[in-house]
Design a protein around this motif. Structure first.
Motif, PDB file in Angstrom:
ATOM      1  N   VAL A  74      10.113  63.439  24.924  1.00 57.48           N
ATOM      2  CA  VAL A  74       8.747  62.951  24.747  1.00 57.48           C
ATOM      3  C   VAL A  74       8.833  61.624  23.984  1.00 57.48           C
ATOM      4  N   LEU A  75       8.579  60.529  24.681  1.00 60.93           N
ATOM      5  CA  LEU A  75       8.698  59.218  24.032  1.00 60.93           C
ATOM      6  C   LEU A  75       7.496  58.951  23.132  1.00 60.93           C
ATOM      7  N   GLY A  76       7.740  58.316  21.994  1.00 59.05           N
ATOM      8  CA  GLY A  76       6.654  57.942  21.097  1.00 59.05           C
ATOM      9  C   GLY A  76       5.699  57.002  21.821  1.00 59.05           C
ATOM     10  N   ARG A  77       4.393  57.256  21.670  1.00 58.61           N
ATOM     11  CA  ARG A  77       3.429  56.462  22.424  1.00 58.61           C
ATOM     12  C   ARG A  77       2.761  55.388  21.578  1.00 58.61           C
ATOM     13  N   GLY A  78       3.268  55.170  20.373  1.00 59.81           N
ATOM     14  CA  GLY A  78       2.613  54.225  19.483  1.00 59.81           C
ATOM     15  C   GLY A  78       2.995  52.786  19.749  1.00 59.81           C
ATOM     16  N   GLY A  79       4.161  52.568  20.321  1.00 52.50           N
ATOM     17  CA  GLY A  79       4.582  51.198  20.555  1.00 52.50           C
ATOM     18  C   GLY A  79       6.092  51.077  20.694  1.00 52.50           C
ATOM     19  N   ALA A  80       6.825  51.730  19.786  1.00 53.85           N
ATOM     20  CA  ALA A  80       8.271  51.579  19.798  1.00 53.85           C
ATOM     21  C   ALA A  80       8.930  52.444  20.864  1.00 53.85           C
ATOM     22  N   GLY A  81       8.309  53.548  21.241  1.00 52.25           N
ATOM     23  CA  GLY A  81       8.845  54.374  22.318  1.00 52.25           C
ATOM     24  C   GLY A  81      10.063  55.189  21.955  1.00 52.25           C
ATOM     25  N   PHE A  82      10.177  55.582  20.679  1.00 48.57           N
ATOM     26  CA  PHE A  82      11.317  56.378  20.225  1.00 48.57           C
ATOM     27  C   PHE A  82      11.042  57.855  20.514  1.00 48.57           C
ATOM     28  N   PRO A  83      12.028  58.596  21.084  1.00 46.84           N
ATOM     29  CA  PRO A  83      11.767  60.002  21.435  1.00 46.84           C
ATOM     30  C   PRO A  83      11.410  60.849  20.213  1.00 46.84           C
ATOM     31  N   ALA A  84      10.319  61.624  20.331  1.00 50.26           N
ATOM     32  CA  ALA A  84       9.808  62.380  19.194  1.00 50.26           C
ATOM     33  C   ALA A  84      10.817  63.416  18.692  1.00 50.26           C
ATOM     34  N   GLY A  85      11.439  64.154  19.615  1.00 54.03           N
ATOM     35  CA  GLY A  85      12.386  65.201  19.218  1.00 54.03           C
ATOM     36  C   GLY A  85      13.535  64.626  18.402  1.00 54.03           C
ATOM     37  N   THR A  86      14.037  63.473  18.811  1.00 55.98           N
ATOM     38  CA  THR A  86      15.135  62.819  18.095  1.00 55.98           C
ATOM     39  C   THR A  86      14.659  62.394  16.711  1.00 55.98           C
ATOM     40  N   LYS A  87      13.443  61.873  16.630  1.00 58.11           N
ATOM     41  CA  LYS A  87      12.872  61.421  15.363  1.00 58.11           C
ATOM     42  C   LYS A  87      12.817  62.589  14.380  1.00 58.11           C
ATOM     43  N   TRP A  88      12.371  63.743  14.842  1.00 58.98           N
ATOM     44  CA  TRP A  88      12.268  64.910  13.969  1.00 58.98           C
ATOM     45  C   TRP A  88      13.635  65.302  13.411  1.00 58.98           C
ATOM     46  N   GLY A  89      14.673  65.066  14.228  1.00 61.13           N
ATOM     47  CA  GLY A  89      16.022  65.463  13.823  1.00 61.13           C
ATOM     48  C   GLY A  89      16.630  64.523  12.806  1.00 61.13           C
ATOM     49  N   LEU A  90      15.973  63.412  12.513  1.00 62.40           N
ATOM     50  CA  LEU A  90      16.558  62.431  11.595  1.00 62.40           C
ATOM     51  C   LEU A  90      16.321  62.763  10.130  1.00 62.40           C
ATOM     52  N   PRO A 240       1.131  70.512  23.298  1.00 63.19           N
ATOM     53  CA  PRO A 240       0.597  71.792  23.786  1.00 63.19           C
ATOM     54  C   PRO A 240       0.937  72.052  25.264  1.00 63.19           C
ATOM     55  N   TRP A 241       0.756  71.032  26.094  1.00 69.11           N
ATOM     56  CA  TRP A 241       1.084  71.183  27.520  1.00 69.11           C
ATOM     57  C   TRP A 241       2.570  71.481  27.694  1.00 69.11           C
ATOM     58  N   LEU A 242       3.372  70.762  26.923  1.00 70.64           N
ATOM     59  CA  LEU A 242       4.826  70.943  27.012  1.00 70.64           C
ATOM     60  C   LEU A 242       5.222  72.378  26.654  1.00 70.64           C
ATOM     61  N   MET A 243       4.561  72.946  25.633  1.00 69.55           N
ATOM     62  CA  MET A 243       4.890  74.313  25.220  1.00 69.55           C
ATOM     63  C   MET A 243       4.531  75.315  26.309  1.00 69.55           C
ATOM     64  N   VAL A 244       3.374  75.105  26.928  1.00 68.25           N
ATOM     65  CA  VAL A 244       2.912  76.051  27.953  1.00 68.25           C
ATOM     66  C   VAL A 244       3.752  75.929  29.213  1.00 68.25           C
ATOM     67  N   ASN A 245       4.060  74.684  29.617  1.00 68.26           N
ATOM     68  CA  ASN A 245       4.702  74.482  30.916  1.00 68.26           C
ATOM     69  C   ASN A 245       6.211  74.263  30.860  1.00 68.26           C
ATOM     70  N   GLY A 246       6.743  74.006  29.687  1.00 60.56           N
ATOM     71  CA  GLY A 246       8.193  73.846  29.564  1.00 60.56           C
ATOM     72  C   GLY A 246       8.671  72.432  29.836  1.00 60.56           C
ATOM     73  N   SER A 247       9.880  72.141  29.334  1.00 61.66           N
ATOM     74  CA  SER A 247      10.391  70.775  29.433  1.00 61.66           C
ATOM     75  C   SER A 247      10.751  70.407  30.868  1.00 61.66           C
ATOM     76  N   GLU A 248      11.086  71.406  31.681  1.00 63.02           N
ATOM     77  CA  GLU A 248      11.441  71.069  33.067  1.00 63.02           C
ATOM     78  C   GLU A 248      10.236  70.539  33.827  1.00 63.02           C
ATOM     79  N   ALA A 249       9.104  71.209  33.627  1.00 67.62           N
ATOM     80  CA  ALA A 249       7.878  70.745  34.289  1.00 67.62           C
ATOM     81  C   ALA A 249       7.499  69.366  33.772  1.00 67.62           C
ATOM     82  N   TYR A 250       7.770  69.127  32.477  1.00 68.24           N
ATOM     83  CA  TYR A 250       7.419  67.847  31.872  1.00 68.24           C
ATOM     84  C   TYR A 250       8.264  66.722  32.455  1.00 68.24           C
ATOM     85  N   THR A 251       9.581  66.958  32.539  1.00 66.91           N
ATOM     86  CA  THR A 251      10.450  65.890  33.030  1.00 66.91           C
ATOM     87  C   THR A 251      10.352  65.736  34.547  1.00 66.91           C
TER      88      THR A 251
END
Lengths: 480, 204
Positions: A74-90, A240-251
């Motif tokens: 899930v890419l950050g939508r604010g401007g820089a486009g950094f993946p959210a999951g990776t950001k959380w792991g930092l 929320p959509w990602l949780m319901v539908n899963g990452s495969e549906a998202y990608t």
């Protein structure tokens, strides 16, 4: 600011009043409830699958949820486009508490999406915040909404009150061991606060001035010096959509490097300006500007002169770049950025120097004053450009603009290629002498305008016949 | 008497308690002060300093950074006309010119009757609906000169009093965290280990 810039802009063409958002027949991740008039109420939210994503997330270990978000990219939508999951792991493993700060300070010129998401589906955002806090082990959430957005503040406040009462936020959410408070916070008008470290300063009750990175990377040293995740509203609304539908549906939507959808606002000289949720990575600028399901072409079927591809800070594109897709890895090398998903279109009647002045004025006005190149440089860029637009500038002024710009962004400055002018693209990003992007942003649009439309600036210049100041004059004859 | 009144002190204390550090509440509290008096008074800033435990100079320092705070009385209705790119492209300049004539003041000025303050604003995040304006932070989209005249007349006649509160009030709905539902502020030092739900098991 005075009314100058408008007087010489093209006359307005008014469109019939319409809602900003245009649904269209496309997959919807974050705007699925927008069709309902009562989309912001908890009743409608629950009736349309609301909080199902949270329930699903809480039924799995937090680390699983984090992995799921990571694999969905899930890419950050604010401007820089950094993946959210990776950001959380930092964030460092053994430092507590950690915080979530939601960036709802949308104010980049041309950007109009977070406000819609907060006004029309506040519960979706709340659910996204909860999922993020759960997955990344964040102890408290601060939802920072731009000060001028009265309706968004009211809708989110009402939604939070409903969610607290119904047991979705606060202590032991849904009867689980997961407890977190979401605190609504609101600003008071300062563009620079959209920068994450400035946002944190503002949230601490200070002047919203960006902090130096390093050492103040929010993930390690953020709010109150604690590890802090700063995520954009739209980013969290995806969860929320990602949780319901899963990452495969998202990608499965979008491309590998830009999965999912993205909110894009197209404004300016198009037939049907609007906010759209588009498929990420594959939709091209041509689709957006000319496609019947999007803007339907340039107003009056005029020719396209230029467009801003990603918010006021982005270097401009021309018709040469129309076939680029909404994909950061292609827009960057082409000389600009996708930024916050804001496209502003200028047709053939546009007065380019005056249009550039509106943006230069904006960034000069919004400089927080911390870094000299931005505080002084931005102001001077505005003053000099004003002279040119007013018709009193000289050739030296045009040169001076480029010199001042080089002090804010030394080295090659990115711009788009142009077949007619024989220009080759210089890739984004630029080098900068300031802490944050406000300084370079005062120069970015102006630089690309001068590069692509130099003749329009030159046409405005005063052609002076030089009068020697220390003239060798003939002495008066009386002394002879 | 322009310190916070008793009702607002109560609200202020409720807001302060949500943050790990009191100073964080400063911007919401400045809004509260502006809501009470229409602008931020010196006495209110002194009072806020006392409430959050900083000097009044620090409150002033924060307050003056942000554009929404006014330190002198303004009109009952603050009319902000957006002049950034999309709006400028769609005729915001003409609209401002018309507004100046209609109200008889220049941008930045207040009408003699104290009803209207006209101001230029920067991007308001409604770019597709250009040109836009906000009256006390309530939007009007695709504003024509005629729309503007109607708006001003309606404001004067009190027709819009329900929709648009007097200057100072931004959001009319406040967050309330019920005492039995709130977790409370988690200050640095209060938490020394991973939250309970990070034990590798499902929370539900």
């Amino acid at each position: 600011m005075d009314g100058r810039q408008g007087g010489i802009m093209t006359t307005a063409i008014r469109y019939p009043h319409a809602a900003g958002f245009v649904a269209g027949d496309r997959p919807k991740i974050v705007t699925s409830r927008f069709e309902h008039a009562d989309s912001f109420t908890i009743e409608r939210f629950l009736a349309t699958g609301g909080y199902a994503g949270l329930r699903k997330a809480l039924g799995r270990p937090a680390t699983d949820i984090h992995e799921e978000v990571k694999s969905a990219t899930v890419l950050g939508r604010g401007g820089a486009g950094f993946p959210a999951g990776t950001k959380w792991g930092l964030t460092p493993q053994q430092v507590f508490p950690k915080y979530l700060v939601v960036n709802g300070d949308e104010s980049e010129p041309g950007t109009y999406k977070d406000r819609l998401l907060m006004e029309r589906d506040p519960h979706q955002l709340i659910e996204g915040c909860l999922i993020a806090c759960y997955a990344a082990g964040l102890s408290q959430c601060f939802l920072y909404i731009r000060g001028e957005m009265a309706l968004a503040q009211e809708r989110v406040a009402a939604a939070l009150n409903e969610a607290y009462a119904a047991g979705y936020v606060g202590k032991n959410i849904l009867g689980s061991k997961f407890s977190v408070d979401i605190v609504l916070h609101w600003g008071a008008g300062a563009y620079v606060v959209g920068e994450e470290t400035a946002l944190i300063e503002s949230l601490e009750g200070n002047r919203g001035m960006p902090r130096l990175k390093p050492p103040f990377f929010p993930a390690a040293n953020g709010l109150y010096g604690q590890p802090t995740i700063v995520n954009n509203v739209e980013t969290l609304a995806n969860l929320p959509w990602l949780m319901v539908n899963g990452s495969e549906a998202y990608t499965a939507i979008g491309t590998k490097t830009s999965p999912g959808t993205r909110m894009v606002a197209v404004s300016g000289h198009v037939k049907n300006p609007g906010v759209f949720e588009i498929i990420n990575g594959t939709t091209t600028f041509r689709d957006l500007l000319y496609g019947a399901e999007f803007c339907g072409g340039i107003r009056n079927d005029n020719e396209l002169k230029a467009f801003v591809p990603g918010g006021g800070s982005a270097p401009w594109f021309t018709a040469d770049q129309l076939d680029l897709p909404f994909e950061a890895s292609q827009v960057g090398p082409a000389g600009s950025m996708l930024g916050s998903g804001a496209i502003m279109v200028m047709d053939s009647t546009t007065d380019i120097p005056a249009a550039a002045l509106t943006l230069t004025h904006f960034y000069a006005h919004e400089s927080c004053g911390k870094c000299t190149p931005c505080r002084e440089g931005g102001t001077w860029l505005e003053r000099i450009l004003t002279r040119i637009v007013d018709g009193t500038g000289t050739e030296a002024d045009l040169q001076q603009i480029l010199e001042v710009g080089a002090m804010i962004c030394p080295g090659d400055f990115p711009h788009a290629s142009n077949e007619k002018l024989g220009l080759a693209a210089v890739p984004f990003p630029y080098k900068m002498t300031t802490i944050c992007f406000v300084g370079p942003s005062a120069f970015a649009p102006l630089h690309s305008a001068i590069t692509l439309f130099r003749s329009e600036f030159e046409a405005r210049l005063v052609k002076r016949i030089s009068i020697p100041v220390t003239a060798v004059s003939t002495p008066p004859t009386v002394w002879a | 008497m322009s310190r916070l009144n008793d009702v607002n002190i109560k609200t202020a204390l409720e807001i302060i308690a949500r943050y790990p550090r009191p100073k964080s509440a400063l911007i919401p509290l400045l809004h509260l002060a502006q809501e009470q008096n229409g602008y931020v008074t010196n006495e209110a800033m002194v009072h806020l300093g006392e409430l959050v435990g900083v000097t009044s100079a620090e409150v002033y320092g924060t307050a003056t950074f942000y554009e929404m705070f006014r330190f002198e009385p303004v009109g009952k209705y603050l009319v902000n006309i957006c002049g950034t790119m999309s709006c400028a492209l769609m005729g915001a300049g003409d609209l401002m010119h018309h507004a100046e004539q209609k109200l008889g003041v220049k941008a930045g000025g207040t009408t003699a009757d104290g009803m209207f303050t006209l101001a230029h604003a920067e991007c308001q995040a409604a770019c597709t609906e250009a040109p836009t304006l906000q009256v006390n932070y309530r939007f009007r989209y695709k504003v024509t000169n005629g729309d503007f005249d109607t708006l001003i007349d309606d404001l004067k006649s009190g027709k819009l009093a329900d929709e648009i509160p007097a200057h100072g009030v931004v959001a009319r709905i406040r967050q309330r965290i019920p005492a039995d539902r709130g977790v409370g502020a988690v200050a640095p030092g209060l938490a020394t280990e991973n939250p309970a739900w990070m034990d590798g098991k499902a929370a539900l």
